[in-house]
Design a protein around this motif. Structure first.
Motif, PDB file in Angstrom:
ATOM      1  N   LEU A   9       0.823  -1.213   0.000  1.00 12.96           N
ATOM      2  CA  LEU A   9       0.000   0.000   0.000  1.00 12.96           C
ATOM      3  C   LEU A   9       0.854   1.258   0.000  1.00 12.96           C
ATOM      4  O   LEU A   9       0.524   2.241  -0.666  1.00 12.96           O
ATOM      5  CB  LEU A   9      -0.955  -0.009   1.195  1.00 12.96           C
ATOM      6  N   SER A  10       1.957   1.244   0.733  1.00  7.17           N
ATOM      7  CA  SER A  10       2.867   2.401   0.766  1.00  7.17           C
ATOM      8  C   SER A  10       3.487   2.657  -0.600  1.00  7.17           C
ATOM      9  O   SER A  10       3.605   3.806  -1.035  1.00  7.17           O
ATOM     10  CB  SER A  10       3.980   2.185   1.787  1.00  7.17           C
ATOM     11  N   GLY A  16       1.485   6.884  -6.597  1.00 12.11           N
ATOM     12  CA  GLY A  16       0.354   7.775  -6.835  1.00 12.11           C
ATOM     13  C   GLY A  16       0.688   9.228  -6.588  1.00 12.11           C
ATOM     14  O   GLY A  16       0.281  10.107  -7.354  1.00 12.11           O
ATOM     15  N   VAL A  17       1.438   9.510  -5.525  1.00 18.66           N
ATOM     16  CA  VAL A  17       1.772  10.904  -5.228  1.00 18.66           C
ATOM     17  C   VAL A  17       2.722  11.468  -6.279  1.00 18.66           C
ATOM     18  O   VAL A  17       2.614  12.640  -6.650  1.00 18.66           O
ATOM     19  CB  VAL A  17       2.311  11.076  -3.791  1.00 18.66           C
ATOM     20  N   VAL A  18       3.615  10.649  -6.801  1.00 21.25           N
ATOM     21  CA  VAL A  18       4.503  11.118  -7.872  1.00 21.25           C
ATOM     22  C   VAL A  18       3.678  11.428  -9.117  1.00 21.25           C
ATOM     23  O   VAL A  18       3.852  12.485  -9.736  1.00 21.25           O
ATOM     24  CB  VAL A  18       5.606  10.075  -8.179  1.00 21.25           C
ATOM     25  N   LEU A  19       2.766  10.529  -9.491  1.00 18.92           N
ATOM     26  CA  LEU A  19       1.914  10.778 -10.657  1.00 18.92           C
ATOM     27  C   LEU A  19       1.057  12.021 -10.461  1.00 18.92           C
ATOM     28  O   LEU A  19       0.887  12.819 -11.378  1.00 18.92           O
ATOM     29  CB  LEU A  19       1.018   9.562 -10.920  1.00 18.92           C
ATOM     30  N   ASP A  32      -6.758  13.353 -11.382  1.00 19.12           N
ATOM     31  CA  ASP A  32      -6.215  12.704 -10.187  1.00 19.12           C
ATOM     32  C   ASP A  32      -5.730  11.293 -10.495  1.00 19.12           C
ATOM     33  O   ASP A  32      -6.479  10.325 -10.403  1.00 19.12           O
ATOM     34  CB  ASP A  32      -7.273  12.686  -9.091  1.00 19.12           C
ATOM     35  N   MET A  33      -4.463  11.186 -10.842  1.00 21.23           N
ATOM     36  CA  MET A  33      -3.859   9.890 -11.149  1.00 21.23           C
ATOM     37  C   MET A  33      -3.626   9.055  -9.888  1.00 21.23           C
ATOM     38  O   MET A  33      -3.390   7.868  -9.972  1.00 21.23           O
ATOM     39  CB  MET A  33      -2.533  10.098 -11.893  1.00 21.23           C
ATOM     40  N   MET A  34      -3.697   9.683  -8.744  1.00 19.91           N
ATOM     41  CA  MET A  34      -3.510   8.959  -7.492  1.00 19.91           C
ATOM     42  C   MET A  34      -4.657   7.975  -7.254  1.00 19.91           C
ATOM     43  O   MET A  34      -4.486   6.977  -6.566  1.00 19.91           O
ATOM     44  CB  MET A  34      -3.406   9.958  -6.346  1.00 19.91           C
ATOM     45  N   MET A  38      -4.866   4.068  -5.695  1.00 22.07           N
ATOM     46  CA  MET A  38      -5.749   3.725  -4.584  1.00 22.07           C
ATOM     47  C   MET A  38      -6.658   2.568  -4.981  1.00 22.07           C
ATOM     48  O   MET A  38      -6.835   1.611  -4.222  1.00 22.07           O
ATOM     49  CB  MET A  38      -6.582   4.939  -4.155  1.00 22.07           C
ATOM     50  N   PHE A  39      -7.220   2.624  -6.184  1.00 22.98           N
ATOM     51  CA  PHE A  39      -8.100   1.555  -6.644  1.00 22.98           C
ATOM     52  C   PHE A  39      -7.336   0.236  -6.779  1.00 22.98           C
ATOM     53  O   PHE A  39      -7.848  -0.821  -6.416  1.00 22.98           O
ATOM     54  CB  PHE A  39      -8.757   1.921  -7.971  1.00 22.98           C
ATOM     55  N   LEU A  40      -6.116   0.302  -7.281  1.00 16.92           N
ATOM     56  CA  LEU A  40      -5.303  -0.904  -7.406  1.00 16.92           C
ATOM     57  C   LEU A  40      -5.022  -1.505  -6.024  1.00 16.92           C
ATOM     58  O   LEU A  40      -5.085  -2.718  -5.849  1.00 16.92           O
ATOM     59  CB  LEU A  40      -4.001  -0.593  -8.145  1.00 16.92           C
TER      60      LEU A  40
END
Length: 175
Positions: A9-10, A16-19, A32-34, A38-40
């Motif tokens: 998860l981390s 996600g935060v980089v995207l 929002d690519m993050m 999250m969904f994955l």
């Protein structure tokens, strides 16, 4: 919740935060690519504790990297609600949830829900710099397309890695 799940998860939250950080804003709103990460994470580790932890972390990280004026609180509100709706839909599709088509449709629906909640919360909390429809078309619709494409590419890769490493008994592996 075990350490291996937390690491997975981390990593997804970090990606996600980089995207989310490098994605350019269109009319003050970033696709929002993050959300795809999250969904994955929800698909790979479908446990309510993991879903809530990931959604809170994702909301906080999105709030830190938002380009939307006053978008911090709407991001924090949006992610847990979206995660619970996505998780509920994922559990409801028990028979079909491992197909790439259902994962793509769930991602599109989840992104639509997230964008609607975000813009609605922003409208009531700080106001919108443009009309809801314009911001929806400029930010949410591209995010739906991008997140769905990203999920179609990453989901099979993530399943392959999960099969090989057997990181957790809770990770969903397609048949």
């Amino acid at each position: 919740m075990n350490t291996k799940n937390l690491v997975v998860l981390s990593l997804l939250a970090g990606i996600g935060v980089v995207l989310h950080t490098v994605m350019p804003a269109f009319l003050t709103i970033k696709p929002d690519m993050m959300l795809a990460m999250m969904f994955l994470g929800i698909i790979l580790i479908p446990e309510i504790k993991s879903v809530m932890l990931l959604s809170i972390v994702t909301g906080g990280l999105s709030a830190l990297t938002t380009g939307f004026p006053g978008g911090q609180l709407p991001n924090i509100i949006d992610k847990p609600i979206t995660a619970l709706i996505f998780f509920g839909l994922f559990l409801a599709l028990k028979q079909y949830r491992n197909s790439i088509f259902s994962v793509a449709v769930l991602t599109a629906i989840g992104t639509l829900v997230s964008g609607s909640i975000f813009l609605g919360a922003a409208h009531f909390i700080v106001g919108l710099p443009s009309s809801f429809a314009v911001l929806f078309a400029a930010g949410v619709l591209p995010a739906i397309a991008l997140n769905t494409i990203v999920m179609v590419i990453l989901y099979p890769v993530a399943l392959s890695v999960a099969k090989r490493t057997k990181t957790s008994s809770s990770i969903v592996i397609s048949k």
